[in-house]
Enzyme design. Structure first.
Site, PDB file in Angstrom:
ATOM      1  CE  LYS A 154       9.203 -12.804 -12.901  1.00  0.00           C
ATOM      2  NZ  LYS A 154      10.060 -12.817 -14.273  1.00  0.00           N
ATOM      3  CG  ASN A 189      -0.311  -0.184   2.520  1.00  0.00           C
ATOM      4  OD1 ASN A 189       0.455   0.897   2.775  1.00  0.00           O
ATOM      5  ND2 ASN A 189      -0.345  -1.158   3.321  1.00  0.00           N
ATOM      6  CE  LYS A 191     -11.350   0.986  10.301  1.00  0.00           C
ATOM      7  NZ  LYS A 191     -10.385   1.683   9.238  1.00  0.00           N
TER       8      LYS A 191
END
Ligand code: CTP
Length: 399
Positions: free
Chosen positions: A286, A208, A337
C-alpha cells in the site's frame, strides 16, 4: 416445437391459475406432454377435472395419496419430467421453495426434482415488492431457478403495478428457453461485461461506472434463445445470470485471457467497459502518503480485446459485436470505431451523465452495421438485450 418434452406443471393458488389451463393447451399444441399438479389453494380457482381434461393426463393433488405412491412415487414424479414449471408461482410457493420446505405435494416435488425449474410469479404488487419476496426471488435465482415475468398492469385485486403473471406465449417461450430449444440452439456465444479494475496498489484501483447490467441482460437473452453462453465479467454490481458459464475477472489482461480461453465461438459480443490503461508501476504494498508528494504513476496501454478477436485471421467468430460508449458525436465515433476495430456491428450509446444510462436501468442505442445506422428508442436494458439477441439470431440465419 417441444415435441416429446415432458413438463410437470405445478399450479399454485392464485387468480392467474385460469391462465394455466390455457398454458396446458399451448404446451400440448407444441407437442409437449403435461402432467398437472394442483396445490390445495389452486383447487379454489380451477378444478382438477378441467386440468386433467386439458392435459389428457392424471392430475396429482395430494402427497399422501397412496394410490399415486403405488403407481408413481413423488420422487419419480419429480424426475420423470424434462422441466418443472410453477405457474402461477404465488408468494407462498416462492417462500416455500426458497426456504426448502416440503410439506405438501408441490413443495416436495420441487425439493426432490433434479430437473430445471421455471417459475411464473403472480401476486399483488405490494406482495411482489415486499422485502421477503425480493429476498426469496434472489435466493431462487441464485439457485438457478428460471423466472418469467411478472408483468406490469391492472391486477385482479384492483391495483396497478408489477405482479401480473406473464402471458401464456411468454411462458411457452420461457419453457423453450429453459429446455435450450431456441433459435440459437447449438451456438456458442461469448459475452464480455462489466468494468475492469486496474490496480494502483493492493487496495486501490482505477475503475469506471459500468454496472454490467447491459451485458448481464444480453447474456440472459442469448441464453433464452438457446445459446450456450460464456459470460466473462469484470467486478460488476449486478449479479451474473443463471444458466451461463461465468468467468470472473478483474483486469483487462485477465479478461483477454478468459476470452481467449473461451474461444472458439460463433458470436462474440463485447459489452465490457474495459480500462484502456493500466498502471505499469503498480505498487506491491500500500502506498503511504508520508512517502512525500503525489504518486508518480506511469501507464501502459491495455490490449484491445475486441479488436484482437475481430481481426483474427483464423477461427474468427462469424459475428463480432462491439459497444461504443460515447459522450459526444455518438454516431461518428461509433462508425469510426467499427472500421478501426474491424467488428461487424457496433452498439453505440450516449453515456453523458445527464442521460443516466451508465449505471441506470434504461438505454438508448444506435445499431451501426455495414448497412447503416438504426436508431432504437429509449427502452429498458432487458428490452435492448432481447432485441439485440433476436437480431443476432436473425443474422446467423437462425431467427
Ligand atoms: N474494448 C475492448 N478492449 C479494450 C477497450 C475496449 O474489448 N481494451 C471494447 C469494449 O468492450 C467495447 C468497444 O471495445 O465493445 C469500445 O469500447 P470504448 O471504450 O467505447 O472504445 P475505446 O476503444 O476505448 O475507444 P475510446 O476510449 O477512444 O472511445
Amino acid at each position: 416445437m417441444l415435441t416429446g418434452k415432458r413438463i410437470l406443471l405445478i399450479i399454485g393458488g392464485g387468480i392467474a391459475a385460469y391462465k394455466s389451463l390455457d398454458l396446458i393447451r399451448r404446451l400440448r399444441d407444441e407437442g409437449a406432454g403435461v402432467t398437472p399438479v394442483l396445490t390445495r389453494a389452486a383447487e379454489e380457482f380451477v378444478t382438477p377435472l378441467s386440468a386433467s381434461a386439458l392435459a389428457a393426463e392424471k392430475v396429482y393433488r395430494d402427497l399422501f395419496d397412496l394410490t399415486d405412491e403405488a403407481e408413481m412415487g413423488h420422487i419419480e414424479l419429480s424426475r420423470a419430467a424434462d422441466l418443472v414449471v410453477v405457474a402461477p408461482a404465488t408468494a407462498d410457493l416462492m417462500a416455500k421453495m426458497a426456504g426448502g420446505h416440503a410439506n405438501d405435494l408441490a413443495s416436495t416435488l420441487l425439493m426432490a426434482t433434479d430437473k430445471r425449474v421455471l417459475i411464473a410469479p403472480a401476486m399483488n404488487v405490494r406482495m411482489w415488492e415486499h422485502a421477503a419476496t425480493r429476498r426469496n426471488l434472489a435466493t431462487l435465482q441464485g439457485d438457478g431457478v428460471r423466472v418469467v415475468g411478472p408483468n406490469e398492469g391492472d391486477m385482479a385485486c384492483g391495483e396497478f403495478g408489477p405482479g401480473r403473471m406473464a402471458e401464456v406465449p411468454e411462458i411457452v417461450a420461457g419453457v423453450r428457453a429453459a429446455l435450450g430449444e431456441g433459435p440459437l440452439k447449438g451456438k456458442h456465444v461469448l459475452v464480455t461485461s462489466g468494468p475492469t479494475h486496474e490496480p494502483i496498489d493492493p487496495v486501490r484501483y482505477i475503475a469506471n461506472r459500468s454496472s454490467g447490467a447491459q451485458g448481464a441482460a444480453l447474456a440472459a437473452a442469448l441464453r433464452d434463445l438457446g445459446a450456450r453462453v460464456s459470460f466473462i465479467t469484470g467486478p460488476a454490481s449486478v449479479a451474473s445470470p443463471a444458466g451461463v458459464a461465468v468467468a470472473q475477472v478483474e483486469t483487462a489482461r485477465e479478461m483477454e485471457a478468459a476470452v481467449q480461453a473461451a474461444l472458439p465461438a460463433d458470436v462474440a459480443v463485447f459489452a465490457a467497459a474495459v480500462a484502456d490503461w493500466r498502471v505499469e508501476n503498480a505498487a506491491g504494498e500500500k502506498m503511504k502518503k508520508d512517502a512525500g508528494g503525489a504518486p508518480d504513476l506511469s501507464f501502459a496501454e491495455n490490449p484491445d480485446i475486441l479488436a484482437g478477436v475481430a481481426q483474427m485471421t483464423a477461427g474468427r467468430p462469424e459475428l463480432v459485436v462491439g459497444f461504443a460508449a460515447e459522450t459526444t458525436d455518438v454516431i461518428t465515433h461509433a462508425e469510426a470505431k467499427r472500421a478501426r476495430k474491424g467488428c461487424d456491428w457496433i452498439v453505440a450509446n450516449d453515456v453523458s451523465p445527464e442521460t443516466g444510462i451508465m449505471g441506470g436501468a434504461e438505454n438508448a442505442v444506435h445499431l451501426v452495421t455495414a448497412d447503416g445506422v438504426e436508431d432504437w428508442p429509449r427502452m429498458g436494458k432487458d428490452e435492448v438485450a432481447r432485441r439485440l439477441a433476436a437480431r443476432i439470431a436473425e443474422a446467423l440465419g437462425a431467427g
